[in-house]
Design a protein around this motif. Structure first.
Motif, PDB file in Angstrom:
ATOM      1  N   PHE A 453     -33.385   7.554  70.905  1.00 34.63           N
ATOM      2  CA  PHE A 453     -32.901   7.712  71.590  1.00 34.63           C
ATOM      3  C   PHE A 453     -31.613   6.778  71.993  1.00 34.63           C
ATOM      4  CE2 PHE A 453     -35.516  11.086  73.473  1.00 34.63           C
ATOM      5  CZ  PHE A 453     -35.028  11.583  74.250  1.00 34.63           C
ATOM      6  N   LEU A 454     -31.820   5.413  71.517  1.00 34.71           N
ATOM      7  CA  LEU A 454     -31.846   3.610  71.265  1.00 34.71           C
ATOM      8  C   LEU A 454     -30.119   4.367  70.362  1.00 34.71           C
ATOM      9  CD1 LEU A 454     -33.904   1.143  71.334  1.00 34.71           C
ATOM     10  CD2 LEU A 454     -32.194   1.588  73.340  1.00 34.71           C
ATOM     11  N   PHE A 455     -30.610   4.986  69.206  1.00 36.88           N
ATOM     12  CA  PHE A 455     -29.806   5.075  68.699  1.00 36.88           C
ATOM     13  C   PHE A 455     -28.841   6.255  68.674  1.00 36.88           C
ATOM     14  CE2 PHE A 455     -32.216   3.922  64.080  1.00 36.88           C
ATOM     15  CZ  PHE A 455     -32.347   2.444  64.626  1.00 36.88           C
ATOM     16  N   ALA A 456     -28.743   7.325  69.949  1.00 34.67           N
ATOM     17  CA  ALA A 456     -28.292   8.237  70.378  1.00 34.67           C
ATOM     18  C   ALA A 456     -27.205   7.311  71.454  1.00 34.67           C
ATOM     19  CB  ALA A 456     -28.826   9.417  70.950  1.00 34.67           C
ATOM     20  N   GLY A 457     -27.697   6.614  71.846  1.00 34.84           N
ATOM     21  CA  GLY A 457     -26.832   6.025  72.401  1.00 34.84           C
ATOM     22  C   GLY A 457     -25.662   4.977  72.268  1.00 34.84           C
ATOM     23  N   VAL A 458     -25.577   4.788  70.944  1.00 33.93           N
ATOM     24  CA  VAL A 458     -24.774   4.128  70.299  1.00 33.93           C
ATOM     25  C   VAL A 458     -23.645   5.226  69.746  1.00 33.93           C
ATOM     26  CG1 VAL A 458     -24.442   2.883  67.266  1.00 33.93           C
ATOM     27  CG2 VAL A 458     -26.623   2.906  68.938  1.00 33.93           C
ATOM     28  N   LEU A 459     -23.553   6.015  69.888  1.00 30.63           N
ATOM     29  CA  LEU A 459     -22.425   6.856  69.328  1.00 30.63           C
ATOM     30  C   LEU A 459     -21.686   6.783  70.755  1.00 30.63           C
ATOM     31  CD1 LEU A 459     -21.027   8.937  67.776  1.00 30.63           C
ATOM     32  CD2 LEU A 459     -22.309  10.681  69.072  1.00 30.63           C
ATOM     33  N   VAL A 460     -21.792   6.683  72.043  1.00 31.58           N
ATOM     34  CA  VAL A 460     -21.498   6.768  73.821  1.00 31.58           C
ATOM     35  C   VAL A 460     -21.221   5.256  73.211  1.00 31.58           C
ATOM     36  CG1 VAL A 460     -21.722   6.562  75.803  1.00 31.58           C
ATOM     37  CG2 VAL A 460     -23.670   8.262  74.303  1.00 31.58           C
ATOM     38  N   TYR A 461     -21.982   4.169  72.707  1.00 35.53           N
ATOM     39  CA  TYR A 461     -21.169   2.767  73.091  1.00 35.53           C
ATOM     40  C   TYR A 461     -19.697   2.788  71.982  1.00 35.53           C
ATOM     41  CZ  TYR A 461     -20.268  -1.946  71.977  1.00 35.53           C
ATOM     42  OH  TYR A 461     -19.830  -3.110  71.745  1.00 35.53           O
ATOM     43  N   ALA A 462     -19.842   3.731  71.080  1.00 33.88           N
ATOM     44  CA  ALA A 462     -18.634   3.871  70.476  1.00 33.88           C
ATOM     45  C   ALA A 462     -17.128   3.949  70.738  1.00 33.88           C
ATOM     46  CB  ALA A 462     -19.149   3.663  68.951  1.00 33.88           C
ATOM     47  N   ALA A 463     -17.492   5.110  71.372  1.00 33.45           N
ATOM     48  CA  ALA A 463     -16.871   6.088  72.511  1.00 33.45           C
ATOM     49  C   ALA A 463     -16.286   4.793  73.353  1.00 33.45           C
ATOM     50  CB  ALA A 463     -16.837   6.891  72.862  1.00 33.45           C
ATOM     51  N   MET A 464     -17.081   4.465  74.136  1.00 30.15           N
ATOM     52  CA  MET A 464     -16.952   3.760  75.612  1.00 30.15           C
ATOM     53  C   MET A 464     -15.800   1.966  74.722  1.00 30.15           C
ATOM     54  SD  MET A 464     -17.624   5.395  77.887  1.00 30.15           S
ATOM     55  CE  MET A 464     -16.566   4.248  78.343  1.00 30.15           C
ATOM     56  N   ALA A 465     -16.173   1.474  73.845  1.00 28.96           N
ATOM     57  CA  ALA A 465     -15.931   0.543  73.245  1.00 28.96           C
ATOM     58  C   ALA A 465     -14.799   0.976  72.958  1.00 28.96           C
ATOM     59  CB  ALA A 465     -16.860  -0.013  72.269  1.00 28.96           C
ATOM     60  N   ALA A 466     -14.234   2.192  72.020  1.00 33.45           N
ATOM     61  CA  ALA A 466     -12.263   2.564  71.244  1.00 33.45           C
ATOM     62  C   ALA A 466     -12.366   2.268  73.092  1.00 33.45           C
ATOM     63  CB  ALA A 466     -13.205   3.626  70.731  1.00 33.45           C
ATOM     64  N   ARG A 467     -12.430   3.268  73.814  1.00 33.95           N
ATOM     65  CA  ARG A 467     -11.429   3.448  74.961  1.00 33.95           C
ATOM     66  C   ARG A 467     -10.970   1.851  75.448  1.00 33.95           C
ATOM     67  NH1 ARG A 467     -13.290   7.590  80.358  1.00 33.95           N
ATOM     68  NH2 ARG A 467     -11.072   6.854  81.520  1.00 33.95           N
ATOM     69  N   LYS A 468     -12.626   1.037  75.188  1.00 35.47           N
ATOM     70  CA  LYS A 468     -11.629  -0.400  76.088  1.00 35.47           C
ATOM     71  C   LYS A 468     -10.539  -0.782  75.705  1.00 35.47           C
ATOM     72  CE  LYS A 468     -14.820  -4.230  77.910  1.00 35.47           C
ATOM     73  NZ  LYS A 468     -15.900  -4.634  77.969  1.00 35.47           N
ATOM     74  N   ARG A 469     -10.568  -0.910  74.436  1.00 31.61           N
ATOM     75  CA  ARG A 469     -10.262  -1.654  73.355  1.00 31.61           C
ATOM     76  C   ARG A 469      -8.771  -1.260  73.711  1.00 31.61           C
ATOM     77  NH1 ARG A 469     -11.005  -4.078  67.482  1.00 31.61           N
ATOM     78  NH2 ARG A 469      -9.325  -5.472  67.139  1.00 31.61           N
ATOM     79  N   ARG A 470      -8.509   0.626  73.184  1.00 32.34           N
ATOM     80  CA  ARG A 470      -7.119   1.094  73.325  1.00 32.34           C
ATOM     81  C   ARG A 470      -7.116   0.692  75.102  1.00 32.34           C
ATOM     82  NH1 ARG A 470      -8.746   5.660  72.970  1.00 32.34           N
ATOM     83  NH2 ARG A 470      -8.857   6.736  74.646  1.00 32.34           N
ATOM     84  N   THR A 471      -7.242   0.618  75.847  1.00 31.49           N
ATOM     85  CA  THR A 471      -6.407   0.575  77.066  1.00 31.49           C
ATOM     86  C   THR A 471      -6.482  -1.237  77.539  1.00 31.49           C
ATOM     87  OG1 THR A 471      -8.707   2.338  78.352  1.00 31.49           O
ATOM     88  CG2 THR A 471      -7.456   0.291  79.734  1.00 31.49           C
TER      89      THR A 471
END
Length: 475
Positions: A453-471
Motif C-alpha cells: 500500500f505504501l509503495f502504491a502511494g509512491v506513484l501518487v507522490y511522483a505525480a504530485m511532486a512533478a506537478r508541484k515543481r512544474r507549477t
C-alpha cells in the motif's frame, strides 16, 4: 528556507533549518475565509473527548474475553502498553507545541525529513482512516441487530444499516466543526456512563475467586505478556487525534498536548479498570468463552438479562462517536498535505471549518468497501484490508517519534536544559520502541501487504511532486 515554529521553550531544542523540500510551517493556525458561524475551534474538553472517543471504539466490549485465556497476567501487558501510549502521547504534545498545525504526524515528518516522508505519513494515515471507518460501521451493525433484530434478517438491510452508520457522522462533519464537537462530547458522555458503571461500580461486586490463575497458559511469563500484548497493542490507536486536528483546537500549542495526555490517560483508566472489574465479576471459565463480557458483568452485578441491551446501546454510541471523530481526522491529513501541494488541491477546500472534499471522498471509499464486504461474502478482501490498517496506522507514529528525536538532537545543546533534553529524548526513544512493537504485533502478512500500500502511494507522490515543481517553475 527556515521553518517558523512556536518559540522554543525550556526543554525543547531550538528549531533547526527545514530540510530541502519542506516549506515553512506557520506557528499558528491560519483563518479560513469560508469558516463561518458553524465553524468553532475545539476547547480542551472537546479535544480531550476527541482523543478518548477515537481511542475507545467498540473493541473494549470484547477485550476482557479476548485476553482472559492468558490469565490475569494480561493486566501486566495492559500496564506496559499504557506506559508506551503515554510516552507517545507526550511526544505528540511536544511536537504540537513546536508545530501547532492541522495534520499532526504529516506536519512533523515533513518538517523533519522533507516532502516524501510527510507524504508517506499522510498517505498511510488516510488509508488507515477510511478502511477503519468501514470496519467500525460493519461492527456497529452487529450491535444494532441486538437492538433491532430485523436489521439482521437480510444482507442488504445490514449493508444499508452500515452505510447509515457511516453517513450520519459524515453529515455531522459537513455541518461544521461546531456540530462535530457537540456530537463528540455527547457520544463520549453517553458511552462512558455504562463503561464507568462496570469499571468503577463493578469493583464493589468484585469477587477474587473469579479471577482464575495469574498465568493460565503453559507459556513463560514473558511469553504470556507478549501474546496478550499482541491482542491489546492496537487498543491505543488514536492518541494522535488532537494533534491531527491542531488547526481546529483553540490555543493548540498548549491544549493539544494537554488533551492528548488527558484523553490517553482517561482511556487507559477505563481500559484497565473495566477489564479488572470484568475479571472479578465473571468466572474465569465463563469469561474465556464469553461473546459479550460486559453484558455478563452487568448481569452479575444486578441480575436479570437487561445487560445485553445496555451494552449494545453503549457499543453503538461508542462506534458512532468514534466514526464522528475519525471522519474528521480522515479529512484533516489530506487537507494539510493538499495545502502543501502533496495531495490533489481539491482536498484543501474547506467550509465551516471542515475539509468537505476529504470527508466526502473518505466516506465514499468506506461505503464502497462496505458494499463490497456485503456482496463478496467470506472470500472478500475486507478482513485483509482491516488487518493492513494495523500496520499503516503505525507508520505516522514511527515518523513522528523519529522527527522528535531529530528536532532534539539537531538543536544547539548550549541553549537547551540538559536534563530536559535527556528526558525528552528518552520519551521519544520509548515512543519509537512502542511504535516498533505495534508494527511487530501486526504480523508478517499485514506488514507485507501494508508495504505494498505504501509503495502504491509512491506513484501518487511522483505525480504530485512533478506537478508541484512544474507549477513552481512557471511562476
Amino acid at each position: 528556507m527556515t521553518s517558523t515554529a512556536a518559540p522554543a521553550t525550556r526543554g525543547d531544542a531550538p528549531q533547526d533549518t527545514a530540510p530541502r523540500g519542506a516549506t515553512a510551517d506557520p506557528a499558528t493556525p491560519e483563518p479560513h475565509p469560508q469558516d463561518g458561524r458553524h465553524a468553532l475551534r475545539f476547547g480542551l474538553p472537546v479535544a480531550t473527548c476527541l482523543v478518548m472517543g477515537n481511542i475507545i471504539g467498540g473493541g473494549i466490549f470484547l477485550l476482557p474475553a479476548s485476553v482472559a485465556p492468558f490469565g490475569t497476567i494480561s493486566l501486566v501487558a495492559f500496564a506496559v502498553l499504557t506506559l508506551g501510549a503515554i510516552a507517545l502521547a507526550l511526544v505528540f504534545g511536544r511536537l504540537a507545541r513546536r508545530h501547532p498545525r492541522t495534520g499532526g504526524p504529516y506536519v512533523y515528518a515533513r518538517a523533519a525529513f522533507g516532502d516524501f516522508a510527510g507524504f508517506l505519513a499522510a498517505w498511510s494515515y488516510w488509508i488507515t482512516a477510511w478502511v477503519s471507518n468501514a470496519a467500525l460501521a460493519v461492527a456497529a451493525v452487529g450491535y444494532l441487530t441486538v437492538l433491532f433484530p430485523a436489521v439482521g434478517d437480510h444482507t442488504w438491510s445490514m449493508c444499508l444499516a452500515a452505510l447509515a452508520v457511516q453517513w450520519l457522522p459524515a453529515l455531522a462533519n459537513l455541518a461544521g466543526t461546531r456540530y462535530v464537537g457537540a456530537v463528540q462530547l455527547v457520544a463520549t458522555v453517553l458511552k462512558f456512563a455504562p463503561l464507568l458503571l462496570v469499571a468503577v461500580g463493578g469493583l464493589f461486586f468484585f469477587d477474587p475467586a473469579n479471577l482464575g490463575p495469574f498465568r493460565a497458559t503453559d507459556q513463560s511469563a514473558a511469553g504470556a505478556v507478549s501474546a496478550s500484548a499482541a491482542i491489546l497493542l492496537f487498543s491505543y490507536l488514536g492518541v494522535e487525534s488532537a494533534a491531527v486536528s491542531a488547526g481546529e483546537v483553540r490555543d493548540p500549542a498548549r491544549n493539544v498536548g494537554r488533551a492528548t495526555i488527558l484523553g490517553t490517560a482517561g482511556a487507559a483508566t477505563v481500559y484497565l479498570l473495566g477489564t479488572l472489574s470484568v475479571f472479578g465479576l465473571v468466572a474465569h471459565d465463563t469469561l474465556v468463552t464469553s461473546q459479550a463480557p460486559f453484558t455478563d458483568a452487568v448481569n452479575a452485578m444486578f441480575g436479570g438479562t437487561w445487560g445485553g441491551t445496555l451494552v449494545a446501546c453503549a457499543a453503538v454510541v461508542s462506534m458512532i462517536g468514534a466514526l464522528n471523530g475519525w471522519t474528521l481526522l480522515s479529512a484533516q491529513t489530506p487537507y494539510a498535505a493538499a495545502k502543501d501541494g502533496l495531495f490533489p488541491k481539491v482536498f484543501a477546500k474547506r467550509r465551516r471549518g471542515v475539509p468537505v472534499v476529504g470527508v466526502l471522498v473518505t466516506v465514499t471509499l468506506a461505503s464502497a468497501l462496505t458494499v463490497y464486504n456485503h456482496t463478496a461474502g467470506p472470500e472478500g478482501v475486507f478482513e485483509v484490508l482491516v488487518l493492513v490498517t494495523t500496520f499503516t496506522a503505525t507508520v505516522p507514529y514511527l515518523l513522528s517519534a523519529a522527527a522528535q528525536i531529530y528536532f532534539l538532537l539537531s538543536g544547539r545543546s548550549e541553549r537547551v536544559h540538559r536534563g530536559r533534553l535527556v528526558r525528552d529524548t528518552a520519551l521519544a526513544g520509548l515512543a519509537f520502541g512502542f511504535s516498533l512493537w505495534l508494527v511487530a504485533g501486526s504480523g508478517y502478512a499485514a506488514v507485507y501487504q501494508g508495504v505494498l500500500f505504501l509503495f502504491a502511494g509512491v506513484l501518487v507522490y511522483a505525480a504530485m511532486a512533478a506537478r508541484k515543481r512544474r507549477t513552481a517553475s512557471e511562476r
